[in-house]
Design an enzyme around this catalytic site. Structure first.
Site, mmCIF file in Angstrom:
data_model
loop_
_atom_site.group_PDB
_atom_site.id
_atom_site.type_symbol
_atom_site.label_atom_id
_atom_site.label_comp_id
_atom_site.label_asym_id
_atom_site.label_seq_id
_atom_site.Cartn_x
_atom_site.Cartn_y
_atom_site.Cartn_z
ATOM 1 N N HIS A 72 -10.886 13.297 8.127
ATOM 2 C CA HIS A 72 -9.662 13.055 8.891
ATOM 3 C C HIS A 72 -9.859 13.467 10.339
ATOM 4 C CE1 HIS A 72 -6.541 12.999 5.385
ATOM 5 N NE2 HIS A 72 -7.590 12.250 5.132
ATOM 6 N N TYR A 201 2.772 17.411 8.295
ATOM 7 C CA TYR A 201 3.469 18.701 8.203
ATOM 8 C C TYR A 201 4.899 18.463 8.712
ATOM 9 C CZ TYR A 201 -1.019 21.182 7.730
ATOM 10 O OH TYR A 201 -2.246 21.641 7.284
ATOM 11 N N PRO A 293 -1.042 29.432 3.382
ATOM 12 C CA PRO A 293 -1.835 28.194 3.312
ATOM 13 C C PRO A 293 -1.542 27.179 4.427
ATOM 14 C CG PRO A 293 -0.135 28.186 1.645
ATOM 15 C CD PRO A 293 -0.098 29.537 2.273
ATOM 16 N N LYS A 297 -6.728 27.811 5.938
ATOM 17 C CA LYS A 297 -7.854 28.641 6.353
ATOM 18 C C LYS A 297 -8.536 29.400 5.212
ATOM 19 C CE LYS A 297 -7.806 27.387 10.430
ATOM 20 N NZ LYS A 297 -8.826 26.353 10.638
ATOM 21 N N TYR A 385 -7.342 24.423 14.114
ATOM 22 C CA TYR A 385 -7.200 23.738 12.838
ATOM 23 C C TYR A 385 -8.558 23.241 12.315
ATOM 24 C CZ TYR A 385 -4.918 20.981 9.204
ATOM 25 O OH TYR A 385 -4.505 20.483 7.987
HETATM 26 C C1 PHB Z 1 -3.946 20.726 0.528
HETATM 27 O O1 PHB Z 1 -4.327 19.531 0.625
HETATM 28 O O2 PHB Z 1 -3.895 21.341 -0.558
HETATM 29 C C2 PHB Z 1 -3.520 21.462 1.797
HETATM 30 C C3 PHB Z 1 -3.642 20.823 3.024
HETATM 31 C C4 PHB Z 1 -3.259 21.490 4.179
HETATM 32 C C5 PHB Z 1 -2.744 22.779 4.087
HETATM 33 C C6 PHB Z 1 -2.626 23.422 2.842
HETATM 34 C C7 PHB Z 1 -3.006 22.757 1.688
HETATM 35 O O3 PHB Z 1 -2.359 23.421 5.230
#
Ligand code: PHB
Ligand code: APR
Length: 392
Positions: A72, A201, A293, A297, A385
């Site tokens: 990505h 997000y 999460p 990280k 990120y």
């Molecule tokens: C996930 O795909 O499980 C995932 C992706 C981004 C995050 C946390 C979990 O910030």
């Protein structure tokens, strides 16, 4: 039994450490309390930083990740019904992330360990650590009903937040730093084709939601919930209705609905233990630190720790150098605290909280708008990120 490095825990940290040590000619034994089946099917997060991808490829562990991982180049922030793309690759000089489930990484590393006859014991119990401040530490554990002892030179505590290694350090030799968040994530895996190519997000007054994926057939979704949420109160219909409410936007995009194949509640905690070493014991990964999460990280920090620890142990055995081992904790903690701050920043900005005052709520909206529209602010988010380059 005798080995050079005894590793407690066969999660990402312990498995990668044993692999990197083998490549450096250092012998190790891995002790894992759960079954191989459990470790290979434990669904966790799934975003690999550029540095993690490079480390796995350099170590010869990246073949399936290269085939099945999803690269990505951006993520999206959704708020006030509008989606704002953060161009990770353009903002970081070409770096990207790879979406590939943590359990897949664990499967690949267990397969490599078995292929190379790595000493890896599952279903062990009653692990105890001894003489950590001597030059002859040893481990006792029970396996197949028999009490065993491993004499070693060094112990790696890769046994996660609830493991035994950190608890084996005298309380007065540690300083713990912690923040518990007043919310958690309810996560699902759904058999539904992802309807967006990148992660979304979403900040909504009803709560945070995250759209992610695992494959062209599997969508991964999370929604903010109470820390003591009762999953029984969340039938599939309620989960989908709440996700669609929180992802509402002017373009009419929504995650596709499908059979939910996994549900779980993830608590939100920031935690760091200092130092990350005690005598001949070195902590790595969740044994030493926890991040919420939101910044994806957790596993990436575990990889960074064991990169450092494997280099330090290799230097000890190859060149007789102790300086890298002596500096292990300080070196790792610099990256850990940067990731802790980024994870706190992303969590705080994206989650409306019941204890937010109207003033705090306005600050959060101002921060979101600034990050979405400012090159400088979005570059800060992007470089953290995708993961800052390793110092070594
Ligand atoms: C996930 O795909 O499980 C995932 C992706 C981004 C995050 C946390 C979990 O910030
Ligand atoms: N003895 C042996 N093994 C143990 C013990 C013990 N006393 N206690 C825990 N373990 C094992 C657990 O069963 C687990 O398999 O140690 C392993 C620790 O793995 P993780 O918890 O995955 O931690 P780590 O390898 O540091 O990886 C961090 O995992 O939890 C996620 O979000 C976290 O993504 C991050 C990553």
């Amino acid at each position: 039994m005798r080995t050079q490095v005894a590793i407690i825990g066969a999660g990402p940290a312990g498995l990668l450490l044993s692999h990197l040590l083998r490549l450096a000619g250092v012998e190790s034994v891995v002790l894992e309390s759960r079954s191989r089946e459990h470790c290979e099917h434990r669904i966790r997060a799934g975003v690999l930083e550029q540095g993690t991808v490079d480390t796995l490829n350099e170590a010869g562990l990246g073949a399936r990740m290269q085939r099945e991982g999803l690269v990505h180049h951006g993520i999206e922030l959704l708020f006030e019904r509008k989606r704002h793309r953060i161009d990770l690759t353009a903002l970081t000089g070409g770096r990207a992330i790879t979406v590939y489930g943590q359990h897949e990484v664990v499967c690949d590393m267990i397969a490599a360990a078995v292929e190379h006859q790595q000493q890896l014991y599952f279903d062990v119990s009653e692990v105890s650590l001894h003489d950590l401040t001597s030059d002859k530490p040893w481990i006792q554990f029970t396996h197949d009903g028999a009490v065993q002892r491993i004499d070693c030179d060094y112990v790696a505590g890769c046994d996660g937040f609830h493991g035994v290694a950190r608890e084996s350090i005298p309380a007065d030799a540690l300083q713990n730093f912690e923040r518990i968040y007043p919310y958690a994530w309810l996560g699902i895996l759904a058999h539904a084709a992802p309807t967006c190519d990148e992660l979304v997000y979403a900040h909504h007054e009803r709560g945070f939601a995250l759209f992610s994926m695992r494959s062209p057939e599997v969508t991964r979704l999370y929604l903010q919930c109470r820390p003591d949420e009762d999953l029984a109160q969340w039938p599939d219909e309620r989960i989908w209705a709440e996700l669609h409410a929180r992802f509402e936007n002017d373009e009419g995009w929504l995650p596709a609905v499908g059979d939910i194949t996994q549900k779980g509640v993830t608590p939100m905690r920031s935690f760091v233990c200092e130092p990350m070493q005690y005598g001949r014991l070195y902590l790595a990964g969740d044994a030493a630190h926890i991040v919420p999460p939101t910044g994806a990280k957790g596993m990436n920090l575990a990889v960074a720790d064991v990169r450092m620890l494997s280099k330090a142990l290799a230097a000890r055995y190859r060149e007789g150098r102790d300086d890298l081992l002596a500096a292990y904790s300080a070196t790792c903690l610099e990256r850990v605290w940067r990731a802790e701050h980024f994870s706190y920043f992303m969590t705080n900005m994206l989650h409306p909280s019941f204890d937010d005052t109207p003033f705090i709520n306005r600050l959060k909206m101002a921060e979101l708008r600034y990050v979405a529209h400012s090159d400088a602010a979005s570059r800060m988010l992007a470089e953290n990120y995708v993961g800052l380059p390793f110092r070594d």
